[in-house]
Design a protein around this motif. Sequence first.
Motif, short mmCIF file in Angstrom:
data_model
loop_
_atom_site.label_atom_id
_atom_site.label_comp_id
_atom_site.label_asym_id
_atom_site.label_seq_id
_atom_site.Cartn_x
_atom_site.Cartn_y
_atom_site.Cartn_z
N TYR A 9 23.89 -49.40 21.17
CA TYR A 9 25.32 -49.45 21.49
C TYR A 9 26.10 -48.48 20.61
CZ TYR A 9 25.82 -52.59 17.41
OH TYR A 9 25.80 -53.13 16.15
N LEU A 33 26.87 -56.72 31.87
CA LEU A 33 26.05 -57.49 30.94
C LEU A 33 24.80 -58.05 31.59
CD1 LEU A 33 28.94 -59.63 29.38
CD2 LEU A 33 27.91 -57.61 28.36
N ASN A 46 28.26 -60.09 23.08
CA ASN A 46 28.48 -58.67 22.79
C ASN A 46 29.70 -58.09 23.51
OD1 ASN A 46 26.18 -58.51 21.15
ND2 ASN A 46 24.86 -58.10 22.92
N GLU A 50 31.99 -54.55 22.75
CA GLU A 50 32.06 -53.43 23.68
C GLU A 50 33.50 -53.15 24.10
OE1 GLU A 50 29.52 -51.57 24.28
OE2 GLU A 50 28.13 -52.88 23.20
N TRP A 87 29.83 -49.10 32.05
CA TRP A 87 29.03 -49.10 30.82
C TRP A 87 28.08 -50.29 30.88
CZ3 TRP A 87 27.31 -46.11 27.25
CH2 TRP A 87 26.84 -46.60 26.04
N LEU A 89 25.00 -52.55 29.40
CA LEU A 89 24.38 -52.95 28.14
C LEU A 89 22.87 -53.09 28.28
CD1 LEU A 89 27.41 -53.63 27.63
CD2 LEU A 89 26.60 -55.55 26.24
#
Length: 211
Positions: A9, A33, A46, A50, A87, A89
Amino acid sequence: MRLLLSSWYLKPGADRPAVLPPPTGTARAGIVLNALDAYGPSRNRNLPREIRTWESFGYACEELDLRDHFSAPDGLAARLAALDLVWVLGGNAFVLARAMTRTRFADALRAQRHRPDFVYGGFSAGACVTGPDLRGIDLIDDPDVHPDGYPSGIEPSCLGLVPFRIVPHWRSDHPEAPGADRAAAHLTGAGLPHRCLSDGETLGIDPLPLS
């Protein structure tokens, strides 16, 4: 479309990646996610990190949960059209690839290819799924994980955005580093194109055409 691929990350406070377009007041990011879907409630821990990172890069953030589109995948393209960045993860790459297969994510992404400033980015599993397949990644992630709510029989298809497999956490201070070494050795022995990424290393590249 642009690609931002990473082994790990992007830490809050990091320099803004050069591949990102200049910031605007309307840029929106969808945080995926789903590689963590097998981890229960801890999958969400998380997300605040982020959001902090991507807000520091000039994006307004929201979660993009692919499970919301399992029964209605046709709506995913419109969801991506409202975003400037996706984005994705890390977690289990096979779980993520199954979620993308179920939602026809590759088709939804294809519809954004005409947008020069649209970015697909991801780390670890989110980077692995951009290759042609997940060969070798079974030496890092369990390929037989099927989280609750995932229909049976879904193949873990990849996006084919790059012509090589990505091996994350290579020679890194990470619990999966030994598996990354085994994956790299397997792919080398099989003569399969691959790129090893160490934690902290990123790729900003143009994708292959989606067929």
